[in-house]
Structures are given as structure tokens and as C-alpha cells.
Design a protein around this motif. Structure first.
Motif, short mmCIF file in Angstrom:
data_model
loop_
_atom_site.label_atom_id
_atom_site.label_comp_id
_atom_site.label_asym_id
_atom_site.label_seq_id
_atom_site.Cartn_x
_atom_site.Cartn_y
_atom_site.Cartn_z
N UNK A 158 0.81 -1.21 0.00
CA UNK A 158 0.00 0.00 0.00
C UNK A 158 0.85 1.27 0.00
N UNK A 159 2.03 1.18 0.57
CA UNK A 159 2.88 2.36 0.70
C UNK A 159 4.17 1.98 1.40
N UNK A 160 4.85 2.98 1.95
CA UNK A 160 6.13 2.77 2.60
C UNK A 160 6.20 3.56 3.90
N UNK A 161 7.12 3.13 4.76
CA UNK A 161 7.41 3.92 5.95
C UNK A 161 8.92 4.00 6.14
N UNK A 162 9.36 5.01 6.87
CA UNK A 162 10.78 5.23 7.12
C UNK A 162 11.01 5.34 8.62
N UNK A 163 11.98 4.62 9.13
CA UNK A 163 12.36 4.73 10.53
C UNK A 163 13.35 5.89 10.69
N UNK A 164 13.10 6.75 11.68
CA UNK A 164 13.94 7.91 11.94
C UNK A 164 14.42 7.88 13.39
N UNK A 165 15.65 8.33 13.62
CA UNK A 165 16.17 8.50 14.98
C UNK A 165 16.13 9.98 15.32
N UNK A 166 15.50 10.30 16.44
CA UNK A 166 15.27 11.70 16.81
C UNK A 166 15.58 11.93 18.29
N UNK A 167 15.74 13.19 18.63
CA UNK A 167 15.88 13.60 20.03
C UNK A 167 15.47 15.06 20.14
N UNK A 168 15.16 15.47 21.37
CA UNK A 168 14.81 16.87 21.61
C UNK A 168 16.07 17.73 21.54
N UNK A 169 15.95 18.96 21.05
CA UNK A 169 17.12 19.85 20.99
C UNK A 169 17.81 20.02 22.36
N UNK A 170 17.04 20.07 23.43
CA UNK A 170 17.64 20.22 24.76
C UNK A 170 18.52 19.02 25.11
N UNK A 171 18.06 17.81 24.76
CA UNK A 171 18.87 16.62 25.02
C UNK A 171 20.17 16.67 24.23
N UNK A 172 20.09 17.07 22.95
CA UNK A 172 21.29 17.12 22.11
C UNK A 172 22.24 18.22 22.57
N UNK A 173 21.70 19.31 23.07
CA UNK A 173 22.55 20.39 23.58
C UNK A 173 23.33 19.93 24.80
N UNK A 174 22.72 19.10 25.62
CA UNK A 174 23.38 18.62 26.85
C UNK A 174 24.32 17.44 26.60
N UNK A 254 21.13 10.86 10.04
CA UNK A 254 20.35 10.78 8.80
C UNK A 254 21.04 9.94 7.73
N UNK A 255 22.36 9.93 7.72
CA UNK A 255 23.06 9.16 6.68
C UNK A 255 23.00 7.66 6.94
N UNK A 256 22.50 7.27 8.11
CA UNK A 256 22.40 5.85 8.45
C UNK A 256 20.95 5.35 8.43
N UNK A 257 20.06 6.12 7.82
CA UNK A 257 18.66 5.67 7.72
C UNK A 257 18.57 4.27 7.10
N UNK A 258 17.73 3.43 7.68
CA UNK A 258 17.49 2.11 7.12
C UNK A 258 16.67 2.24 5.83
N UNK A 259 16.68 1.18 5.01
CA UNK A 259 15.86 1.18 3.80
C UNK A 259 14.37 1.35 4.17
N UNK A 260 13.65 1.99 3.29
CA UNK A 260 12.21 2.16 3.53
C UNK A 260 11.52 0.80 3.54
N UNK A 261 10.52 0.65 4.43
CA UNK A 261 9.81 -0.61 4.59
C UNK A 261 8.40 -0.49 3.99
N UNK A 262 7.84 -1.65 3.69
CA UNK A 262 6.52 -1.68 3.10
C UNK A 262 5.40 -1.56 4.12
N UNK A 263 4.28 -1.01 3.67
CA UNK A 263 3.01 -1.04 4.39
C UNK A 263 2.09 -1.92 3.55
N UNK A 264 1.51 -2.95 4.17
CA UNK A 264 0.86 -4.01 3.41
C UNK A 264 -0.60 -4.23 3.83
#
Length: 290
Positions: A158-174, A254-264
């Protein structure tokens, strides 16, 4: 027509090896299916099934009878389906299951639009992160994300999804922003139902075990923890896209993003899908194409 009584029930039990699954397929009850099969055995004067508390198997006579009856029942079902599909409007109960968050955000709203187009269709929607057995649960369509496990089912992408790694700016600043996968060991990682995050490094998939102070099987809860500055999180983009856009979260690695996965859309093999199932899957595919 006495010769047909119990035949459909027997064939369904023989196909699925279960009175419960047969009852779900036929829209009947276990008691009624069992009674019909018993009456068929009495009429034929032979035992067709071995019944135990754990499983149902065919006797030698049952195997012979099943081999002869299976094609007759399939022919009757196909004939009835061909006639009913001539109706301009699909009808009946559509049983669907989907993961909770994706189901709430996408599947439910689209299903509601589908019902507006087809007023003769009723919806039974089960949102759960458990992988339900389609036959035992009598489910028409299951929406599944990522890598599929069950090869006996038919799947339409049906489509695709992408896994992302994120954090709050405050966490990254610390704590600093990780630049490599190896640096993840220095960070608090918010762990979901599994403690393995997936990446792509130099064109190859890589699974990395992570750890941290928080483990939770809810993506929504992990998202809240990440926004609160408690660590890094890896979630599908439909969880985090709005927070990234608002600045509440920042994507890293971002340069280590996994391949996009299917939505089925997944369903059981069937030579002729009912109109409501076929139209619903096509509706989802068209709506989620973007």
C-alpha cells in the motif's frame, strides 16, 4: 438438497483443521458446525474426522470424501460470488485489523470514508499491535508494517514507511549529537518492544542493540519521552514528522537511515475476493499511494 447438508461445514473443518476457524469462515457457530458434521457422518455411516481437544484430523474415509467434495464446494462458492458481485453495491461486514497508532492515524479515517461511499458495508475494526491469525479471527484484511513473516498469506503493498532516529534539541545540547552508530552506546536510547534498532551502513543493513533508562511497548509514550528530553528514539516517520516540523524533535544519524519498509494489506488466499474486500484494498492503495 439433503445431500448438501453438512458438506460445506465438513470441507471448512478439513481445510482449516479447526471447528472454530471453520465457524468463523462460514459465519456460523462451533456448535452448529459440529452438529452438521456429526449429522453428515451419521448419514454416510462413516467417521470422517478424528476429534481431540487439541486438533482435528481426517480419517482415511474423510480424506477421500474431502478430495471429492472440495471442488464441489469451491464451485458453488465461486458461482454464488460471481452472482453477488454483479450487484452494484458491496455489502456485509468488513473485518479489518491494524496496528494501533497507524490504524488511528490512517486506517480508521480511510475506512470511515470507505463506508461513506458504500453504505451497505459495515465495519469491524480491531486496532491491536498483536499479530492476529486471520483465519481463526475471521479477519478479511490485516494492515501490517515492515517485514512480513507469514508467507502463506497474500500481500498487496500500500505504501512505505521510514524509521527515523530523533531527540529533543535540549537533550542534544546537553549530551551532544551522535555522528556515528558507535556513539549510540554513549546515549540514553528509548527502547520499544524490541531493543534492536535498524540502520543502513555503506549500503548494507545493520541491526544494533541499544539500551537506556526507559523501555515501553507504546510508540506514543516513547515519543513523549523523547520530546521531554529523556533520550534518543527510533520511530516510524508518521509518529515524529509533526514534531520534527515544529522543532520539538531533531532527526540525527540521517546518513544511516534504514531502507524504507513496506506497508501491506494482507489477506488469505482466495480465488475470488468478495467485492467489499477487493474494493477496500484498492481504496487503501489509492489513498495511501503518496
Amino acid at each position: 438438497m439433503a445431500q448438501w447438508e453438512g458438506v460445506s461445514e465438513f470441507v471448512a473443518v478439513a481445510q482449516f483443521g479447526s471447528f472454530t476457524a471453520a465457524a468463523n469462515k462460514l459465519g456460523s457457530t462451533v456448535v452448529k458446525v459440529s452438529r452438521r458434521v456429526s449429522q453428515l457422518e451419521q448419514r454416510l455411516g462413516v467417521k470422517l474426522l478424528h476429534r481431540t481437544t487439541r486438533k482435528v484430523t481426517l480419517t482415511e474415509a474423510g480424506r477421500v470424501y474431502f478430495g471429492q467434495c472440495k471442488h464441489l464446494v469451491e464451485g458453488l462458492e465461486n458461482a454464488e460470488l460471481a452472482v453477488t458481485q454483479m450487484q452494484s453495491e458491496p455489502r456485509g461486514v468488513l473485518k479489518v485489523t491494524a496496528p494501533v497508532t497507524y490504524g488511528e492515524k490512517y486506517v480508521a479515517p480511510l475506512a470511515h470514508r470507505f463506508l461513506q461511499q458504500y453504505p451497505q458495508v459495515d465495519l469491524d475494526l480491531n486496532l491491536t499491535n498483536q499479530t492476529l491469525d486471520l483465519v481463526d479471527s475471521g479477519i478479511d484484511v490485516a494492515i501490517r508494517l515492515g517485514r512480513l513473516q507469514d508467507s502463506t498469506l497474500i500481500a498487496k503493498r500500500l505504501g512505505e514507511r521510514q524509521l527515523l532516529v530523533c531527540a529533543a534539541p535540549d537533550y542534544l545540547a546537553e549530551h551532544g549529537e551522535p555522528q556515528t552508530l558507535a556513539q549510540l552506546i554513549q546515549h540514553q536510547c528509548l527502547v520499544g518492544s524490541v531493543d534492536v534498532w535498524r540502520f543502513s551502513e555503506q549500503g548494507s543493513g545493520k541491526a544494533l542493540r541499544v539500551s537506556g533508562r526507559i523501555r515501553c511497548n507504546s510508540g506514543v509514550a516513547l515519543l513523549d519521552a523523547a520530546c521531554a528530553g529523556l533520550g534518543l528514539v527510533q520511530l516510524p516517520e508518521y509518529y515524529v514528522a509533526d514534531r520534527i516540523a515544529s522543532g520539538a524533535l531533531q532527526e540525527v544519524l540521517t546518513e544511516y537511515r534504514d531502507e524504507r519498509e513496506g506497508i501491506w494489506a494482507v489477506y488469505t488466499p482466495n480465488r475470488n475476493l468478495s467485492a467489499k474486500v477487493r474494493l477496500f484494498i484498492d481504496f487503501l492503495a489509492e489513498s495511501l499511494a503518496g
